[in-house]
Design an enzyme around this catalytic site. Sequence first.
Site, PDB file in Angstrom:
ATOM      1  N   SER A   1      -6.883   2.135  12.566  1.00  0.00           N
ATOM      2  CA  SER A   1      -6.710   1.023  11.622  1.00  0.00           C
ATOM      3  C   SER A   1      -6.273  -0.229  12.391  1.00  0.00           C
ATOM      4  O   SER A   1      -6.983  -0.670  13.285  1.00  0.00           O
ATOM      5  CB  SER A   1      -5.715   1.426  10.526  1.00  0.00           C
ATOM      6  OG  SER A   1      -5.778   0.549   9.431  1.00  0.00           O
TER       7      SER A   1
ATOM      8  N   GLU B   1     -13.249   5.829   3.579  1.00  0.00           N
ATOM      9  CA  GLU B   1     -12.129   4.969   3.972  1.00  0.00           C
ATOM     10  C   GLU B   1     -11.349   4.476   2.748  1.00  0.00           C
ATOM     11  O   GLU B   1     -10.145   4.271   2.797  1.00  0.00           O
ATOM     12  CB  GLU B   1     -12.638   3.760   4.768  1.00  0.00           C
ATOM     13  CG  GLU B   1     -13.276   4.095   6.101  1.00  0.00           C
ATOM     14  CD  GLU B   1     -12.279   4.483   7.167  1.00  0.00           C
ATOM     15  OE1 GLU B   1     -11.059   4.381   6.907  1.00  0.00           O
ATOM     16  OE2 GLU B   1     -12.697   4.913   8.254  1.00  0.00           O
TER      17      GLU B   1
ATOM     18  N   HIS C   1      -8.926   7.042   4.487  1.00  0.00           N
ATOM     19  CA  HIS C   1      -8.487   6.229   5.616  1.00  0.00           C
ATOM     20  C   HIS C   1      -7.177   6.791   6.172  1.00  0.00           C
ATOM     21  O   HIS C   1      -6.204   6.940   5.448  1.00  0.00           O
ATOM     22  CB  HIS C   1      -8.276   4.783   5.138  1.00  0.00           C
ATOM     23  CG  HIS C   1      -7.844   3.835   6.209  1.00  0.00           C
ATOM     24  ND1 HIS C   1      -8.680   3.431   7.216  1.00  0.00           N
ATOM     25  CD2 HIS C   1      -6.662   3.185   6.412  1.00  0.00           C
ATOM     26  CE1 HIS C   1      -8.039   2.573   7.994  1.00  0.00           C
ATOM     27  NE2 HIS C   1      -6.809   2.411   7.532  1.00  0.00           N
TER      28      HIS C   1
END
Length: 501
Positions: free
Chosen positions: A197, A322, A413
């Site tokens: 991320s 995600e 995610h």
Amino acid sequence: MALLKAKTESGMVEGLYSGNPEITVFKGIPYAAPPVGQLRWMPPQPAEPWDGVYQAYLFKDIPAQAEERHPFYSKEFYKCRKPMSEDCLYLNIWTPAASDNDRLPVMFFIHGGGFKSGYSHEITFDGDALAQQGVLLVTIEYRLGSLGYLAHQSLRGENGSCGNYGLLDQIAALKWVRRNIAAFGGDPERITVFGQSAGAMSVENLVTSPLCQGDISGAIMQSAGGYTGQRVCGVSMLTQAEGEALGAKFLTFLGCDTIDEARKLAVEELVERERSFIEDIHLGLIFSPIVDGWSQIRSCAEAVKTYQYADIPYMIGATGDENGAFHCLPPEDPQAFRQSVEARFGTDAQAFLQLIGFWEDPEAAVWAGGWNDMLKPGVFAWADHAAEKADRRPTYLYHFTRELPGDNAGAYHSSELWYVFQTLSRCWRELSGVDYDLSRAMVRYWANFAKYGSPNGDGLPVWTPYTASHRQSMELGAHIGMSDFCGSPRVRFIVDRILSE
């Protein structure tokens, strides 16, 4: 047995066996001076030396940050929250080395959290599994939010840099590792940087920064970074002027006329006021790396477009959904979504809306987007763009598809972190044998990449590089093996626009 003491540039440090006498963990080693008082919003300064032996037995306080309010991630990752402090420039090392002559490969991990939250020893992170594969793991803290990324004209005049203090922390930690990791049995010439991320975006900052040339031997970007283009995907980097204008607005919001006044604010007040500021202006990653002309000469998108990034092996990938962790939040208003699509795609907007079925079911079309639209395209676009330069080092593309049990978040995610660090036993979910098999394979792939510049090894399905003539990704899920999947039609639409910019 693993070594317990190491001599660093600041003095001797002593760690503890991790629970396995073949692995030692050194917790909370200072790599820079505490960035407090007048050092708030200054580049990191060298750590003070010490006499005697520094007992690196405990993780330090986490970097100052506003408490995470997202209902999903608060449950998933942040149950073991630690005390926080502005004094946060520390790192942790897991080493299996028996002596300082071992010269083992090093993995340097940067945590995510939108540049505003997270820390180096979250419940998902641990170095034992990677160390068992013969690599050292280093995890680091860096300044977050406005403490890490406030730009202001007076700061530019003060120290020659402006706005990228969190990035400069990462660079300082990387340089510290280069200078000191041999004492822990590591090889300073084999450092693989990886992150997830915002950590993946940070990796991209490092491989495009002129300050890191020659420091990195390989890079892994998980669920972010890549080639995002200038306007249709990802998070655009602000120019220095834009960053300084935002910083001036923030100072006014704080009720401060000068940086010196802001330096006198209690850190607890500062981070809470930052949260209110972000909520007030309805923007997300506003305190994040900018093009400062020093640590970042150009935006990452521009650097990637012109291949101005380190020519080293890369591994890059995304999770299957995600956006899955955000299903618990109210969906974006369809009208606002349509307007954002028009702003991003211009004359191609109607074709995109038609492709995603917006006119038939607006809410479903919006649900399927979110971070899938913002993070995935950059990953696949990087692979396609890199493949155009056959003389560069290889790129290995993956797609993590394991849908975790327990709710409908799927392969959400950040979900791959449990597998990369083999910390499945810490997860509240009822994981099974397929999860442990997948984790064992992923740990080996990641460790092999650090060792050899390729994830391949005995007993693993062969992972071929992504090339112009071989456009495939490695599926990491209940099935492990090469796949023709390189993005859904929705994602490919965005990828095509990025590549044509």
